[in-house]
Write a protein that holds these residues in place. Structure first.
Motif, PDB file in Angstrom:
ATOM      1  N   HIS A 143       0.801  -1.232   0.000  1.00  0.00           N
ATOM      2  CA  HIS A 143       0.000   0.000   0.000  1.00  0.00           C
ATOM      3  C   HIS A 143       0.830   1.277   0.000  1.00  0.00           C
ATOM      4  O   HIS A 143       0.446   2.269  -0.601  1.00  0.00           O
ATOM      5  CB  HIS A 143      -0.935   0.029   1.221  1.00  0.00           C
ATOM      6  N   TYR A 144       1.961   1.270   0.701  1.00  0.00           N
ATOM      7  CA  TYR A 144       2.649   2.546   0.886  1.00  0.00           C
ATOM      8  C   TYR A 144       4.121   2.341   1.234  1.00  0.00           C
ATOM      9  O   TYR A 144       4.575   1.224   1.508  1.00  0.00           O
ATOM     10  CB  TYR A 144       1.966   3.370   1.992  1.00  0.00           C
ATOM     11  N   VAL A 145       4.845   3.458   1.214  1.00  0.00           N
ATOM     12  CA  VAL A 145       6.253   3.509   1.601  1.00  0.00           C
ATOM     13  C   VAL A 145       6.333   4.258   2.923  1.00  0.00           C
ATOM     14  O   VAL A 145       5.691   5.305   3.089  1.00  0.00           O
ATOM     15  CB  VAL A 145       7.084   4.236   0.519  1.00  0.00           C
ATOM     16  N   THR A 146       7.094   3.754   3.880  1.00  0.00           N
ATOM     17  CA  THR A 146       7.186   4.407   5.182  1.00  0.00           C
ATOM     18  C   THR A 146       7.892   5.758   5.056  1.00  0.00           C
ATOM     19  O   THR A 146       8.604   6.010   4.075  1.00  0.00           O
ATOM     20  CB  THR A 146       7.963   3.540   6.188  1.00  0.00           C
ATOM     21  N   GLU A 147       7.709   6.601   6.059  1.00  0.00           N
ATOM     22  CA  GLU A 147       8.305   7.936   6.023  1.00  0.00           C
ATOM     23  C   GLU A 147       9.828   7.892   5.953  1.00  0.00           C
ATOM     24  O   GLU A 147      10.462   8.678   5.249  1.00  0.00           O
ATOM     25  CB  GLU A 147       7.864   8.752   7.238  1.00  0.00           C
ATOM     26  N   LYS A 148      10.441   6.944   6.676  1.00  0.00           N
ATOM     27  CA  LYS A 148      11.902   6.842   6.672  1.00  0.00           C
ATOM     28  C   LYS A 148      12.424   6.441   5.290  1.00  0.00           C
ATOM     29  O   LYS A 148      13.427   6.966   4.813  1.00  0.00           O
ATOM     30  CB  LYS A 148      12.374   5.842   7.731  1.00  0.00           C
ATOM     31  N   ALA A 149      11.734   5.493   4.661  1.00  0.00           N
ATOM     32  CA  ALA A 149      12.136   5.061   3.318  1.00  0.00           C
ATOM     33  C   ALA A 149      11.945   6.198   2.315  1.00  0.00           C
ATOM     34  O   ALA A 149      12.792   6.424   1.439  1.00  0.00           O
ATOM     35  CB  ALA A 149      11.332   3.839   2.892  1.00  0.00           C
ATOM     36  N   LEU A 150      10.829   6.923   2.452  1.00  0.00           N
ATOM     37  CA  LEU A 150      10.574   8.047   1.558  1.00  0.00           C
ATOM     38  C   LEU A 150      11.630   9.136   1.747  1.00  0.00           C
ATOM     39  O   LEU A 150      12.144   9.692   0.766  1.00  0.00           O
ATOM     40  CB  LEU A 150       9.183   8.618   1.821  1.00  0.00           C
ATOM     41  N   GLU A 151      11.969   9.423   2.990  1.00  0.00           N
ATOM     42  CA  GLU A 151      12.980  10.437   3.274  1.00  0.00           C
ATOM     43  C   GLU A 151      14.327  10.060   2.650  1.00  0.00           C
ATOM     44  O   GLU A 151      15.025  10.905   2.091  1.00  0.00           O
ATOM     45  CB  GLU A 151      13.139  10.608   4.788  1.00  0.00           C
ATOM     46  N   LYS A 152      14.667   8.774   2.735  1.00  0.00           N
ATOM     47  CA  LYS A 152      15.922   8.298   2.146  1.00  0.00           C
ATOM     48  C   LYS A 152      15.911   8.513   0.635  1.00  0.00           C
ATOM     49  O   LYS A 152      16.907   8.962   0.050  1.00  0.00           O
ATOM     50  CB  LYS A 152      16.107   6.809   2.461  1.00  0.00           C
ATOM     51  N   MET A 153      14.787   8.226  -0.004  1.00  0.00           N
ATOM     52  CA  MET A 153      14.692   8.392  -1.457  1.00  0.00           C
ATOM     53  C   MET A 153      14.686   9.867  -1.854  1.00  0.00           C
ATOM     54  O   MET A 153      15.225  10.243  -2.891  1.00  0.00           O
ATOM     55  CB  MET A 153      13.452   7.664  -1.991  1.00  0.00           C
ATOM     56  N   LEU A 154      14.077  10.709  -1.018  1.00  0.00           N
ATOM     57  CA  LEU A 154      14.053  12.141  -1.323  1.00  0.00           C
ATOM     58  C   LEU A 154      15.448  12.763  -1.229  1.00  0.00           C
ATOM     59  O   LEU A 154      15.725  13.778  -1.875  1.00  0.00           O
ATOM     60  CB  LEU A 154      13.094  12.866  -0.373  1.00  0.00           C
TER      61      LEU A 154
END
Length: 449
Positions: free
Chosen positions: A344-355
């Motif tokens: 369903h989604y990507v966690t905030e930590k994973a998203l932050e790493k990708m950003l």
């Protein structure tokens, strides 16, 4: 995302002390919270002012939790629901998840577990909200594969809409993986040629002889092994669009032949003598600086101007990072369907790493990361541990340059290292090095970087 959406939570429980306790916990986390002691009062409010998340007790007076859940999903399918249940009612809680509840939590409620569950539900709601915004943004363009709502992508969409109906050649420039072929297809399928073929050819994948036979075709007996007549790609695209990828890799001798095709609008098959009239539009693409290649004598100036009637420059992903969450959601949907998964989604930590990652491979690299994560995932989320090791390990650092080499070599190596760490983002590189962008550009030119 959060700044665009005030997250509203309802707590529905007939025990006032439970409502007060959970409300206090959630308000400390910054949420907007309302409490209700019965389902009917709650539904009256829900009908006119839907909540994003509902904390719902399974046992309520009059309407029970399952009945309220059913009404919630009828009123607002996007609203997530966390069920509260006693240990003896686990079966009913499981039934609630089958009816669309996000999850359930048992009494007595462990606050850390409760906070974490609310946070996960919030992430899912925000992702759906962002996806809805994306669809609204792109609805007027009807581009199915081009994803992004950043200002830079809005300008690309507008340019596509302008140039599509005009029957002129187009040159698309951009780094590898930025979506040049997707833009070419968008132009074709929004043009009067949309019902005719779209033919793609990579100029960097063949020798000069193979390029000629692939593009122009050949007559039977034209060379050893030519046992039959073959129609070339240019001829097969008659009435439609030809996409010439990596045009900068085309040999100079073939550039002359392509120029003649553009000027005369006809071809002669290899080994043939009869001209064949063509009605095609050419869209070319490159990740190289063709203007510089013209100056260096590596690309024909006359062909450059024939192709570059309209120029579209695609931004690298690192320059439109606000589109990364939308692209992630797009690829999650794509690979969930392909692999039969339910991520369903990507966690905030994973998203932050990708950003914070520069994505040297651009959108294609991001797609590969999400494809891999979905394929290997056994859960409903992608966490930081599901990302490739090089992405997890990536961190931009400023380091003292080595002192063992001559000054200029030392400077060159240091600039190169920082450029690689930032994915050749000149703004970030200049900032890390403490240089102006003009000075950085001069030094890059000096050292051939």
């Amino acid at each position: 995302m959060e700044s665009q959406l005030k997250f509203k939570i309802a707590i529905v429980d007939d025990e006032e002390i439970v409502c007060k306790r959970l409300k206090k916990v959630l308000e400390k986390e910054g949420y907007e919270v309302e409490t209700f002691l019965d389902g009917e009062t709650f539904l009256g409010k829900m009908s006119s002012h839907p909540f994003h998340l509902v904390i719902l007790d399974l046992k309520l007076p009059k309407l029970d939790g399952l009945q309220v859940l059913e009404r919630i999903k009828a009123i607002s399918p996007e609203t997530e629901v966390i069920m509260i249940t006693a240990y003896g009612s686990i079966e009913s809680a499981v039934e609630a998840t089958k009816m669309g509840a996000f999850y359930y939590i048992t009494k007595p409620i462990k606050l850390d577990e409760f906070r974490a569950l609310v946070h996960k539900a919030k992430e899912k709601v925000l992702l759906v909200f962002e996806n809805k915004q994306l669809k609204e943004t792109l609805a007027k363009y009807t581009f199915t594969e081009l994803v992004g709502k950043s200002l830079k992508m809005q300008k690309i969409y507008e340019l596509i809409i302008k140039v599509a109906p005009i029957d002129c050649n187009v040159l698309i420039q951009g780094e590898t993986g930025t979506g040049k072929e997707l833009v070419a297809k968008a132009i074709h399928y929004h043009s009067p040629r949309k019902h005719a073929p779209f033919v793609s050819f990579n100029c960097g994948s063949f020798t000069e002889e193979l390029i000629a036979s692939e593009l122009f075709g050949y007559e039977k007996g034209a060379f050893t092994g030519a046992t039959h007549t073959k129609i070339g790609l240019l001829e097969s695209a008659n009435g439609g669009t030809v996409f010439l990828d990596e045009i900068g890799e085309m040999p100079l001798s073939m550039q002359v032949k392509l120029l003649r095709v553009i000027q005369e609008k006809k071809i002669i098959r290899v080994g043939g003598i009869k001209p064949i009239l063509l009605n095609i539009r050419i869209i070319a693409a490159t990740n190289r600086d063709l203007k510089k290649m013209v100056e260096e004598g590596k690309f024909r100036e006359d062909l450059y101007y024939r192709l570059n009637v309209v120029n579209i420059v695609l931004p690298p992903l690192r320059e439109r990072k606000e589109d990364i969450p939308l692209l992630i959601n797009h690829f999650l949907n794509k690979y969930n369907a392909l692999f039969g998964k339910n991520v369903h989604y990507v966690t905030e930590k994973a998203l932050e790493k990708m950003l914070n990652y520069p994505f040297p491979g651009n959108v294609r690299e991001l797609e590969n990361i999400i494809e891999r994560a979905v394929a290997l995932s056994e859960k409903e989320e992608i966490d930081i541990r599901d990302l490739p090791p090089d992405l997890i390990a990536f961190e931009v650092k400023t380091e003292e340059p080595p002192k063992t080499s001559p000054l200029e070599e030392q400077e060159k190596n240091y600039i190169k290292k920082v450029l690689e760490q930032t994915g050749y983002n000149k703004y970030k590189t200049a900032k890390i090095l403490g240089l102006s962008r003009t000075t950085l550009w001069r030094k890059m030119k000096k050292y051939g970087l």
